[in-house]
Motif scaffolding. Structure first.
Motif, short mmCIF file in Angstrom:
data_model
loop_
_atom_site.label_atom_id
_atom_site.label_comp_id
_atom_site.label_asym_id
_atom_site.label_seq_id
_atom_site.Cartn_x
_atom_site.Cartn_y
_atom_site.Cartn_z
N LYS A 66 -15.17 6.96 -9.01
CA LYS A 66 -14.99 6.33 -7.70
C LYS A 66 -13.52 6.32 -7.31
O LYS A 66 -13.17 6.58 -6.16
CB LYS A 66 -15.53 4.90 -7.72
N ARG A 67 -12.66 6.04 -8.26
CA ARG A 67 -11.22 6.02 -7.98
C ARG A 67 -10.74 7.43 -7.63
O ARG A 67 -9.96 7.62 -6.70
CB ARG A 67 -10.45 5.50 -9.19
N ARG A 68 -11.23 8.42 -8.35
CA ARG A 68 -10.76 9.80 -8.14
C ARG A 68 -11.44 10.49 -6.95
O ARG A 68 -11.09 11.62 -6.64
CB ARG A 68 -11.00 10.62 -9.41
N SER A 69 -12.39 9.82 -6.30
CA SER A 69 -13.07 10.44 -5.16
C SER A 69 -12.13 10.62 -3.98
O SER A 69 -12.43 11.35 -3.05
CB SER A 69 -14.27 9.60 -4.75
N HIS A 70 -10.98 9.95 -3.99
CA HIS A 70 -10.02 10.05 -2.87
C HIS A 70 -8.85 10.96 -3.21
O HIS A 70 -7.89 11.01 -2.45
CB HIS A 70 -9.49 8.66 -2.50
N LEU A 71 -8.87 11.64 -4.34
CA LEU A 71 -7.70 12.39 -4.80
C LEU A 71 -7.72 13.85 -4.38
O LEU A 71 -6.76 14.57 -4.65
CB LEU A 71 -7.57 12.32 -6.32
N ALA A 129 -6.67 18.27 0.88
CA ALA A 129 -7.30 18.89 2.04
C ALA A 129 -6.68 20.25 2.30
O ALA A 129 -5.49 20.47 2.02
CB ALA A 129 -7.14 17.99 3.26
#
Ligand SMILES: [Zn+2]
Length: 68
Positions: free
Chosen positions: A16-21, A24
């Motif tokens: 969950k923490r790494r889902s934003h890493l 783009a």
């Protein structure tokens, strides 16, 4: 002893923490002058123009990689 985590981080919480890493992809748009792909709101690195005006002088002439 240095500071230590009180509880084990589960693999689910780690994910969950790494889902934003994720990185783009860079947005590219064709240059209106030479049609090579360039970043928006920046002078074209191929022909050196921005909004139809010559901004920088390109010293070495390179062949256009895209269709021209
Ligand atoms: Zn250009």
């Amino acid at each position: 002893m240095a500071g230590h985590p009180k509880k084990k981080y589960s693999h689910a919480n780690q994910g969950k923490r790494r889902s934003h890493l994720a990185l783009a992809a860079v947005n590219l748009a064709p240059c209106p002058q030479c049609r090579t792909l360039k970043k928006p709101h920046e002078a074209c690195p191929h022909c050196g123009t921005y909004r139809g005006r010559q901004i920088t002088v390109i010293k070495t002439k390179r062949a256009a990689p895209g269709p021209a």
